[in-house]
Design a protein around this motif. Sequence first.
Motif, short mmCIF file in Angstrom:
data_model
loop_
_atom_site.label_atom_id
_atom_site.label_comp_id
_atom_site.label_asym_id
_atom_site.label_seq_id
_atom_site.Cartn_x
_atom_site.Cartn_y
_atom_site.Cartn_z
N LEU A 228 22.97 76.17 -10.23
CA LEU A 228 23.11 75.46 -8.95
C LEU A 228 24.56 74.89 -9.85
O LEU A 228 25.96 75.31 -9.04
CB LEU A 228 22.27 75.39 -8.32
CG LEU A 228 23.04 74.75 -6.76
CD1 LEU A 228 23.47 76.22 -6.21
CD2 LEU A 228 22.12 74.32 -5.87
N LEU A 229 24.48 74.18 -10.45
CA LEU A 229 25.29 73.22 -10.55
C LEU A 229 25.72 73.46 -11.33
O LEU A 229 27.77 73.16 -11.09
CB LEU A 229 24.27 71.79 -11.87
CG LEU A 229 23.59 70.52 -10.87
CD1 LEU A 229 23.03 69.81 -12.35
CD2 LEU A 229 23.99 69.26 -9.78
N GLU A 230 25.90 74.42 -12.48
CA GLU A 230 27.35 75.03 -13.13
C GLU A 230 28.12 75.90 -11.87
O GLU A 230 29.18 75.51 -11.61
CB GLU A 230 27.06 76.13 -14.51
CG GLU A 230 27.67 76.59 -14.61
CD GLU A 230 27.50 77.76 -16.00
OE1 GLU A 230 28.09 78.18 -16.14
OE2 GLU A 230 26.20 77.50 -15.49
N TRP A 231 27.68 76.20 -11.25
CA TRP A 231 28.02 76.99 -10.19
C TRP A 231 29.03 76.51 -9.12
O TRP A 231 30.37 76.80 -8.69
CB TRP A 231 26.74 77.78 -8.89
CG TRP A 231 27.91 78.86 -7.44
CD1 TRP A 231 28.26 80.17 -8.16
CD2 TRP A 231 27.92 78.46 -6.61
NE1 TRP A 231 28.68 80.58 -6.88
CE2 TRP A 231 28.66 79.72 -5.87
CE3 TRP A 231 27.67 77.14 -5.82
CZ2 TRP A 231 28.54 79.76 -5.06
CZ3 TRP A 231 27.58 77.51 -5.00
CH2 TRP A 231 28.69 78.81 -3.73
N GLU A 232 28.71 75.19 -8.58
CA GLU A 232 28.66 74.36 -7.57
C GLU A 232 30.54 73.48 -8.56
O GLU A 232 31.33 73.28 -7.80
CB GLU A 232 28.41 73.19 -6.95
CG GLU A 232 27.24 73.73 -6.06
CD GLU A 232 26.63 72.48 -5.42
OE1 GLU A 232 26.17 71.62 -6.49
OE2 GLU A 232 25.40 72.76 -4.88
N ALA A 233 30.25 73.16 -9.70
CA ALA A 233 30.90 73.07 -10.67
C ALA A 233 32.97 73.65 -11.17
O ALA A 233 33.61 73.56 -11.23
CB ALA A 233 30.84 72.50 -11.81
N MET A 234 32.76 74.95 -10.72
CA MET A 234 33.80 76.39 -11.28
C MET A 234 34.91 75.88 -10.46
O MET A 234 34.51 75.36 -9.01
CB MET A 234 33.10 77.55 -11.23
CG MET A 234 31.70 77.70 -11.95
SD MET A 234 31.20 79.66 -11.78
CE MET A 234 32.56 80.75 -12.47
N PRO A 235 35.75 76.52 -10.91
CA PRO A 235 37.28 76.30 -10.42
C PRO A 235 36.95 77.27 -9.16
O PRO A 235 36.29 78.90 -9.82
CB PRO A 235 37.84 76.11 -11.25
CG PRO A 235 37.86 76.72 -12.11
CD PRO A 235 36.17 76.18 -12.42
N PRO A 236 38.09 76.95 -7.91
CA PRO A 236 38.16 79.12 -7.25
C PRO A 236 38.69 79.46 -8.02
O PRO A 236 39.23 79.98 -9.14
CB PRO A 236 39.27 78.33 -6.37
CG PRO A 236 38.95 76.84 -5.98
CD PRO A 236 38.65 76.22 -7.92
N ALA A 237 38.05 80.95 -7.68
CA ALA A 237 38.41 82.06 -8.51
C ALA A 237 40.00 82.81 -8.45
O ALA A 237 40.01 83.72 -9.10
CB ALA A 237 37.43 82.81 -9.00
N GLY A 238 39.73 82.65 -6.75
CA GLY A 238 40.90 83.77 -5.49
C GLY A 238 41.52 82.65 -5.38
O GLY A 238 41.91 81.00 -5.16
N LYS A 239 41.15 82.66 -3.30
CA LYS A 239 42.32 82.04 -2.53
C LYS A 239 40.95 81.55 -1.47
O LYS A 239 41.18 81.78 -0.67
CB LYS A 239 42.88 83.01 -1.54
CG LYS A 239 44.05 83.63 -2.24
CD LYS A 239 44.97 84.08 -1.66
CE LYS A 239 46.63 84.53 -2.58
NZ LYS A 239 47.38 85.30 -1.95
N GLU A 240 39.57 81.20 -2.14
CA GLU A 240 38.82 80.48 -1.17
C GLU A 240 39.33 79.30 0.01
O GLU A 240 40.19 78.54 -1.35
CB GLU A 240 37.20 79.97 -2.11
CG GLU A 240 36.80 81.85 -2.79
CD GLU A 240 37.66 81.83 -4.38
OE1 GLU A 240 38.22 80.95 -4.41
OE2 GLU A 240 37.10 82.10 -5.24
N ILE A 241 38.36 79.45 0.24
CA ILE A 241 38.97 77.59 1.24
C ILE A 241 37.26 77.00 1.45
O ILE A 241 36.93 78.01 2.10
CB ILE A 241 39.53 77.90 2.82
CG1 ILE A 241 41.07 78.66 2.25
CG2 ILE A 241 39.43 76.90 3.50
CD1 ILE A 241 41.24 79.33 3.56
N LEU A 242 37.15 76.20 0.62
CA LEU A 242 36.23 75.39 0.44
C LEU A 242 36.88 73.88 1.50
O LEU A 242 37.28 73.23 1.94
CB LEU A 242 36.24 75.10 -1.33
CG LEU A 242 35.71 75.78 -1.44
CD1 LEU A 242 35.72 75.62 -3.27
CD2 LEU A 242 34.74 76.82 -1.91
#
Length: 88
Positions: A74-88
């Motif tokens: 989960l920590l790795e997933w949360e640290a990943m940069p956006p892969a497309g045009k996600e809005i966070l």
Amino acid sequence: MFSTARKIGNSTGFIINARDLKAIGIKQGDDIEYTIESGKLVIQKAVREKQKPYKIDDLIANTDFDALSRDPDLLEWEAMPPAGKEIL
């Protein structure tokens, strides 16, 4: 009694006539379970407990949020940069 194994989608199945199904207490739509015993296929009606519906309050009450905060995946997933045009 004989039946022929035939292709059904990506699987293989065979037909069991209605009289034989009735003899073992199975009707269309019933769940079945099967086992292999001494090289023979054994089929019986499945007995399943009905699953009670989930309630969000129960799910939250049973969640260990501290464990989630230490989960490496989960920590790795949360640290990943956006892969497309996600809005966070």
